[in-house]
Scaffold this motif. Structure first.
Motif, short mmCIF file in Angstrom:
data_model
loop_
_atom_site.label_atom_id
_atom_site.label_comp_id
_atom_site.label_asym_id
_atom_site.label_seq_id
_atom_site.Cartn_x
_atom_site.Cartn_y
_atom_site.Cartn_z
N ARG A 218 -0.18 6.12 -2.12
CA ARG A 218 0.65 5.16 -2.85
C ARG A 218 0.49 5.31 -4.36
O ARG A 218 1.38 4.90 -5.12
CB ARG A 218 0.33 3.74 -2.41
N PHE B 30 3.42 7.12 -5.98
CA PHE B 30 4.77 6.59 -5.84
C PHE B 30 5.63 6.74 -7.10
O PHE B 30 6.85 6.70 -7.02
CB PHE B 30 4.72 5.11 -5.43
N SER C 115 10.27 3.91 -3.66
CA SER C 115 8.95 3.37 -4.03
C SER C 115 8.92 1.84 -3.96
O SER C 115 7.86 1.24 -3.77
CB SER C 115 8.57 3.83 -5.44
N PRO D 185 6.68 -0.68 -0.08
CA PRO D 185 5.88 -1.91 -0.10
C PRO D 185 6.61 -3.11 0.50
O PRO D 185 5.99 -3.99 1.09
CB PRO D 185 5.61 -2.12 -1.59
N ASN E 81 -2.92 2.71 2.35
CA ASN E 81 -2.91 3.41 1.07
C ASN E 81 -2.16 4.74 1.11
O ASN E 81 -1.98 5.39 0.09
CB ASN E 81 -4.34 3.63 0.54
#
Length: 676
Positions: A27, A30, A38, A42, A56
């Motif tokens: 991550r 991103f 990106s 999440p 992660n």
């Protein structure tokens, strides 16, 4: 975000670890991917209530609308960090599944971490040096099994290295070599004089009719290949002992039959399974030997298996154990075909076609009516009468599909449309000329078959894929209006099999409608396997749910017993069901709530119980039914038991009663024993 946008955005990514079907990246990287993506990842984690500190890394699939959120807690600290948890999100089906590796002694691990971060990361150079060490030590020559912790550690040791604080060092001491038991692995390749069980399953489902290429991974002495080649099939194989120089070739179907059982090294076993999967274009067939603890205990333990009396290694599995092993290793669902036999589909449309055919009744429709000639004023109907063979074929196709066929679903569509017009118009005319009840029956049967198919998908928590075959889309539209309605009905059916009162009610109904069955009210319904498709839909679901655990019925199974109050199903096999008194050879009890199978065999002929009152399980139309009834009536009178109920004897009781009455059975006759 839809599948097209997702696929397009994933295709734009230039960072991360790129594999043929997916991209892995941390991550922290991103900032190097499209902004829309990106932000989306999440948001997905938040939608499935996954805290930020429990993932992660992300795995983005290139061809499918799904992603996995991965948790490697020691990504930066460990050279080869272990996976603690994976959360796979299927964005097409709006479902997710969590897999935990926290208690696993052989979890997946990461390599080449530099590919998963950006070049400006402070760890980038360090990760490159770790990968270079592995390259120099020759550890990446075969990348198939290095993704698992124990395999990786064993590989390091075999190359003469040790891990010290995460770095590779040449071992300073001579490693201790385990003294092997001199296992004769080649002896496990037994000579067969007929197709193996997994190959027979392929025959049953029409996969050996010439349109699929076959590769036999671990073909042994080549008995299957010899038979397949004799039928002109495109079949080749490889075996480390008998065909070591043959090439491993990618094929539509790859069979790894009873190979995993005989490999004593767990890493090599893993490599074999993954190697076979890599070669499969459409699907992989995996089969292993099953055994219970009582059987295994007679052998000498060795590693995670035993040494047999033939000095061969065998790793015997439980059904649930091997299914979990396949799914954990390949990260794909294994479909139970039979005890110890599984299909793992790489081609998901092919998987759907297989599952749909599995729950489809195969009717042979007979034309019972003929169109009557009509007045000349009705030109269309007259044309139909003049071309009766053509329109009979069209009507039968309607009966087969349970709906009006599309143009590409009837091979003489062009002729029909030239004579009359659209298929819908033709169908409307034929409804006036043919028996409409036949079509109503076909429509109901097709709808029930599809509901069974959808319900079984829910039973395994596997909804059918959104990329459906065109024929299935047409079925759904014609019979259910939309996909959601079909799934809702399927869900209602699945929940209903837990209602014992309803199951009992349906068993009473089935007892009246089946060609033959034996009802023990409040306890069970017994019937021949040939009548499964004639059960009420709810009972077909009940049986289907149990067979999800067991696999498909083979030809050895004769009778099925539905337990109406306990959520169980019993399968029984007899030595020769055609005899006047067959004897029980095997009994299999499937416990649906516990997801367990109990096997009871009667190898000793002197312990085999008889099947009494067999006439109750034969349809009245059967030629032998009257003969069987007369025989059963004489036996009931002799032994003083009821003629119209299930009667259970032990073999000892049966033999003793016959001897006491000075009788023996020959065919359908009761003969007196000679006086001594």
């Amino acid at each position: 975000m839809n599948k097209d946008i997702f696929t397009e955005l994933v295709g734009e990514i230039r960072v991360g670890k790129h594999l043929p079907d997916a991209i892995y990246l941390h991550r922290d990287a991103f900032s190097g991917i499209p902004k829309h993506l990106s932000q989306f990842i999440p948001a997905v984690a938040k939608a499935v209530s996954l805290p930020d500190d429990e993932w992660n890394l992300v795995k983005l699939f290139k061809k499918d609308f799904r992603l996995s959120l991965l948790h490697y807690p020691s990504f930066y600290e460990d050279s080869y960090p272990a996976l603690k948890q994976s959360l796979n999100v299927d964005l097409a089906k709006l479902s997710h599944k969590i897999t935990s590796y926290e208690s696993s002694d052989n979890p997946p691990i990461l390599h080449r971490k530099e590919t998963m971060v950006l070049p400006e990361s402070e760890y980038y150079d360090h990760f490159i040096s770790l990968t270079q060490e592995g390259e120099n030590a020759g550890l990446y020559q075969n990348t198939r099994v290095i993704g698992f912790k124990r395999s990786w550690e064993n590989l390091i040791a075999r190359h003469g290295y040790e891990l010290v604080d995460g770095r590779l060092f040449r071992s300073s001491a001579i490693p201790l070599i385990e003294q092997e038991s001199g296992i004769d692995r080649h002896k496990t390749a037994l000579v067969r004089h007929e197709l193996s069980a997994p190959m027979k399953s392929l025959v049953k489902h029409g996969y050996l009719e010439g349109s699929h290429s076959i590769f036999d991974y671990g073909c042994g002495r080549g008995d299957d290949l010899r038979e397949l080649e004799a039928h002109g099939l495109d079949a080749v194989g490889w075996d480390p002992n008998f065909r070591p120089d043959s090439d491993k070739i990618s094929s539509d179907i790859v069979n790894i039959g009873f190979v995993l059982n005989v490999i004593e090294d767990q890493d090599e076993r893993l490599e074999a399974l993954m190697g076979a999967w890599e070669l499969a274009n459409k699907f992989l067939v995996v089969s292993v030997m099953l055994a219970n603890e009582n059987y295994i205990s007679q052998f000498k333990p060795y590693k995670d298996g035993v040494i047999t009396s033939r000095n061969t290694f065998q790793k015997y599995y439980a059904q649930s154990e091997i299914k979990a092993y396949i799914e954990r290793t390949l990260q794909e669902e294994a479909i139970t075909v039979a005890p110890g036999i599984f299909y793992v589909f790489k081609d998901k449309v092919e998987e759907q076609l297989y599952l749909q055919s599995k729950y489809k009744r195969h009717h042979k429709w007979q034309q019972l009516t003929s169109p009557e000639p009509v007045e000349s004023k009705d030109k269309a109907k007259l044309l139909i009468t003049q071309h009766q063979e053509l329109f009979d074929a069209f009507w039968n196709r309607c009966l087969e599909l349970g709906r009006v066929p599309a143009n590409d679903e009837f091979e003489k569509s062009e002729q029909v449309r030239e004579l009359i017009g659209s298929h819908k118009k033709v169908f409307t005319l034929l409804q006036e000329m043919f028996d409409t009840e036949a079509f109503a029956q076909a429509e109901r049967a097709k709808k029930e078959d599809l509901l069974l198919y959808f319900t079984m998908g829910l039973f395994e928590k596997r909804k059918p894929y959104t990329q459906q075959p065109e024929s299935l889309k047409r079925d759904i539209k014609a019979l259910f209006t939309d996909y959601k309605t079909a799934l809702n009905l399927a869900q209602e059916l699945l929940f209903a099999i837990a209602d014992n009162a309803l199951i009992n009610e349906q068993c009473i109904k089935a007892n009246k409608s089946l060609p033959a069955s034996l009802l023990n009210e409040g306890h069970s319904l017994i019937f021949h396997r040939d009548f499964i498709d004639e059960l009420p839909l709810l009972l077909r679901v009940y049986v289907g749910a149990a067979l999800q655990i067991y696999g498909e019925l083979d030809d050895e199974i004769d009778l099925i017993k539905i337990h109406t109050t306990s959520g169980k199903l019993t399968l029984t096999a007899y030595d020769d069901f055609e005899k006047s008194v067959p004897f029980l050879v095997e009994r299999i009890k499937i416990k649906m709530a516990e997801q367990e199978i109990d096997f009871f065999d009667y190898v000793d002929e002197n312990r085999r119980p008889p099947l009494v009152n067999k006439h109750m399980l034969l349809p009245c139309s059967a030629e032998l039914r009257k003969k069987q009834f007369n025989f059963d009536k004489r036996v009931a009178s002799l032994l003083n038991h009821e003629i119209s109920k299930e009667v259970i004897y032990t073999r000892f009781e049966w033999d003793s009663l016959l001897q006491h009455n000075n009788k023996k059975i020959r065919g359908y006759s009761l003969l007196s024993l000679p006086n001594e």
